[in-house]
Design a protein around this motif. Structure first.
Motif, PDB file in Angstrom:
ATOM      1  N   ARG A 112      48.208  46.355  30.822  1.00 32.21           N
ATOM      2  CA  ARG A 112      49.651  46.362  31.036  1.00 32.21           C
ATOM      3  C   ARG A 112      50.260  45.086  30.484  1.00 32.21           C
ATOM      4  O   ARG A 112      49.646  44.020  30.520  1.00 32.21           O
ATOM      5  N   GLN A 113      51.464  45.215  29.967  1.00 36.01           N
ATOM      6  CA  GLN A 113      52.213  44.044  29.558  1.00 36.01           C
ATOM      7  C   GLN A 113      52.787  43.356  30.787  1.00 36.01           C
ATOM      8  O   GLN A 113      52.613  43.821  31.910  1.00 36.01           O
TER       9      GLN A 113
ATOM     10  N   ALA B 245      51.358  49.790  29.011  1.00 40.00           N
ATOM     11  CA  ALA B 245      51.124  49.768  27.578  1.00 40.00           C
ATOM     12  C   ALA B 245      49.748  50.355  27.317  1.00 40.00           C
ATOM     13  O   ALA B 245      48.828  49.680  26.870  1.00 40.00           O
ATOM     14  N   TRP B 246      49.590  51.604  27.598  1.00 42.26           N
ATOM     15  CA  TRP B 246      48.281  52.248  27.530  1.00 42.26           C
ATOM     16  C   TRP B 246      48.469  53.738  27.397  1.00 42.26           C
ATOM     17  O   TRP B 246      49.378  54.317  27.982  1.00 42.26           O
TER      18      TRP B 246
ATOM     19  N   GLN C 183      53.351  50.362  23.499  1.00 44.18           N
ATOM     20  CA  GLN C 183      51.957  50.765  23.482  1.00 44.18           C
ATOM     21  C   GLN C 183      51.026  49.590  23.155  1.00 44.18           C
ATOM     22  O   GLN C 183      51.298  48.784  22.278  1.00 44.18           O
ATOM     23  N   LEU C 184      49.935  49.500  23.866  1.00 45.73           N
ATOM     24  CA  LEU C 184      48.857  48.559  23.586  1.00 45.73           C
ATOM     25  C   LEU C 184      47.587  49.362  23.358  1.00 45.73           C
ATOM     26  O   LEU C 184      47.453  50.483  23.835  1.00 45.73           O
TER      27      LEU C 184
ATOM     28  N   THR D 278      44.950  42.155  23.304  1.00 45.36           N
ATOM     29  CA  THR D 278      46.036  41.269  22.896  1.00 45.36           C
ATOM     30  C   THR D 278      47.376  41.796  23.417  1.00 45.36           C
ATOM     31  O   THR D 278      47.712  42.962  23.233  1.00 45.36           O
ATOM     32  N   GLY D 279      48.118  40.938  24.101  1.00 41.00           N
ATOM     33  CA  GLY D 279      49.413  41.321  24.630  1.00 41.00           C
ATOM     34  C   GLY D 279      49.377  41.787  26.073  1.00 41.00           C
ATOM     35  O   GLY D 279      50.426  41.985  26.683  1.00 41.00           O
ATOM     36  N   ALA D 280      48.174  41.965  26.637  1.00 44.42           N
ATOM     37  CA  ALA D 280      48.062  42.424  28.020  1.00 44.42           C
ATOM     38  C   ALA D 280      48.155  41.233  28.976  1.00 44.42           C
ATOM     39  O   ALA D 280      47.499  40.215  28.776  1.00 44.42           O
ATOM     40  N   ALA D 281      48.967  41.354  30.009  1.00 43.15           N
ATOM     41  CA  ALA D 281      49.105  40.310  31.014  1.00 43.15           C
ATOM     42  C   ALA D 281      48.220  40.590  32.228  1.00 43.15           C
ATOM     43  O   ALA D 281      47.879  39.683  32.974  1.00 43.15           O
ATOM     44  N   LYS D 282      47.849  41.857  32.414  1.00 37.23           N
ATOM     45  CA  LYS D 282      47.015  42.231  33.547  1.00 37.23           C
ATOM     46  C   LYS D 282      46.381  43.588  33.266  1.00 37.23           C
ATOM     47  O   LYS D 282      46.719  44.261  32.284  1.00 37.23           O
ATOM     48  N   TYR D 283      45.460  43.961  34.129  1.00 35.29           N
ATOM     49  CA  TYR D 283      44.765  45.234  33.978  1.00 35.29           C
ATOM     50  C   TYR D 283      44.744  45.943  35.328  1.00 35.29           C
ATOM     51  O   TYR D 283      44.510  45.327  36.367  1.00 35.29           O
ATOM     52  N   GLU D 284      45.016  47.234  35.304  1.00 38.01           N
ATOM     53  CA  GLU D 284      44.926  48.039  36.504  1.00 38.01           C
ATOM     54  C   GLU D 284      43.662  48.882  36.437  1.00 38.01           C
ATOM     55  O   GLU D 284      43.381  49.516  35.415  1.00 38.01           O
TER      56      GLU D 284
END
Length: 449
Positions: A417-418, A423-424, A350-351, A374-380
């Protein structure tokens, strides 16, 4: 034209299907145009000896038909993959007469027939109506093929029809029942699940919760193996009653159609009543590993009391044993090493949700913005047409801004997303609308020649 004949021996379809093609003649030339049709019998080994068909097939006599003016073939494929794709489409539509024509340099009709059927039954990620869904919802069929010798190679047409010794149909469901199931999923189940924008875990959880809450075990038919609907997703969803295979088929369809890779696994289940044939599912979660689920044995329980939801092999194997012979799921050997030993921990991925703002950029374009997580590599980025509508994925970005092309007002939401996995759990939404037309544009629209 040369007359096609071939010495045909017994076939064994390794994954799904036992095929017997009966002896004929050797290839020979003939001065008159002719084709010979050979009849063989297919029995799904998964159900052999269990649903009113024998475990071993009886011998059939060869039937032949001399055709001086063969019916013109449809599409003639030059690759087995393309021919199998056509066959798969006919399977999905529950056709009771399925034909494909293939041009091949090979005389090995046994191997061609084997490869076509196996390829048509292959698991397709993201497709809930193919693969295992087909594999576990038919009993038996007969096959005939015709062959023609060409200047280079051969042309074969394989046709699959019901094996009338056991049933007038190939499939456990009709095309009409599958259409009714599709409509029920679209109009009833999916609005309740509201899967758009959800994480892999949330999708799996929602599907599992729906099945365990709505489907009851079909005790009334458990001693009547000839009542084939009990094994289907149609019975599980529409009639709300099924045996373990129906539970597993429904979960397979819903999960794969939702983008969650899922397989059906069969073997033995051990409970207070002893040992019995059983079916369950595995799903690939956000961490890239597969986990086990048994909706049949969790049916009727509240989610907090589940015992078989996203379990690792260590705990799940205490009373479930996968079997890899031809009567079960030989492909399990490809997944066992990729299946987690430990149970899935939802909280481990979870983020926090992004904080969302809307507005316009310097050029006046509607813009969706959010804070870095923090910890997210990308966003959808997801979009919904209304407050109660499903969120549909629009794009994937690595920054904190999205400038979508907007033609009408909609709700927009980013999901962090990681590097691997979702992670949401929830995120605020922002309503964006297309910019109003410029005064010049309004003037141009108002003036007519």
């Amino acid at each position: 034209m040369k007359r096609v004949t071939k010495s045909v021996t017994a076939l064994l379809l390794a994954l799904v299907l036992s095929l017997t093609l009966l002896p004929a003649q050797a290839l020979a030339a003939d001065t008159a145009p002719a084709q010979t049709t050979y009849i063989g019998s297919y029995v799904n080994p998964a159900y052999a000896g269990k649903i009113g068909i024998p475990r071993r097939q009886s011998t059939l006599s060869v039937q032949t038909a001399q055709i001086t003016q063969p019916k013109k073939a449809g599409t003639v494929y030059t690759s087995e993959a393309a021919a199998a794709a056509d066959l798969r489409k006919q399977m999905v539509s529950r056709s009771e007469v399925m034909s494909v024509t293939l041009r091949s340099a090979s005389k090995d009709v046994e191997t061609i027939a084997l490869n076509l059927w196996n390829l048509a039954m292959d698991h397709v990620e993201g497709s809930g109506t193919t693969g295992d869904y087909l594999r576990w919802q038919f009993a038996a069929m007969s096959c005939r093929f015709t062959g023609e010798s060409l200047d280079s190679g051969y042309r074969y047409t394989f046709t699959y029809v019901p094996d009338t010794r056991y049933s007038d149909t190939i499939w456990f469901t009709t095309n009409a029942q599958e259409a009714a199931l599709t409509n029920y999923i679209r109009n009833t189940i999916l609005p309740q699940l509201s899967l758009g924008g959800k994480t892999t875990y949330q999708k799996v959880q929602a599907i599992y919760n729906w099945i365990t809450a709505n489907v009851k075990y079909d005790y009334s038919h458990m001693n009547d193996p000839t009542y084939w609907p009990q094994y289907t997703a149609y019975a599980a969803a529409v009639q709300k009653k099924a045996v373990c295979q129906g539970y597993a088929n429904l979960f397979y369809r819903l999960a794969n159609d939702a983008g969650v890779d899922c397989r059906i696994i069969t073997g033995k289940g051990y409970n207070d009543d002893g040992t019995a044939d059983h079916a369950w599912n595995i799903v690939r979660m956000a961490d890239g590993k597969y986990y086990c689920l048994d909706a049949t044995w969790d049916a009727g329980l509240k989610p907090e009391n589940y015992e078989y939801f996203l379990k690792g092999l260590t705990s799940f194997s205490r009373d479930h044993q996968a079997e890899t012979d031809k009567l079960n799921t030989p492909y399990w050997t490809q997944y066992q090493s990729r299946t987690s030993a430990a149970d899935y921990k939802a909280s481990s991925t979870q983020l926090p949700a992004p904080a969302v703002t809307g507005g316009n950029d310097a050029q006046g374009r509607p813009t969706l913005k959010w804070n870095a997580v923090t910890g997210a590599a990308k966003y959808e980025v997801y979009r919904a047409r209304s407050k109660d509508g499903d969120y549909i994925k629009y794009s994937t970005v690595t920054g904190k801004t999205a400038i979508p092309t907007i033609t009408r007002c909609a709700l927009w939401m980013p999901k962090a997303r990681q590097a691997r996995g979702a992670a949401w759990s929830a995120s605020p939404t922002s309503r964006l609308c297309p910019p109003p037309p410029s005064p010049a544009a309004m003037t141009r629209r108002a003036v007519r020649p």
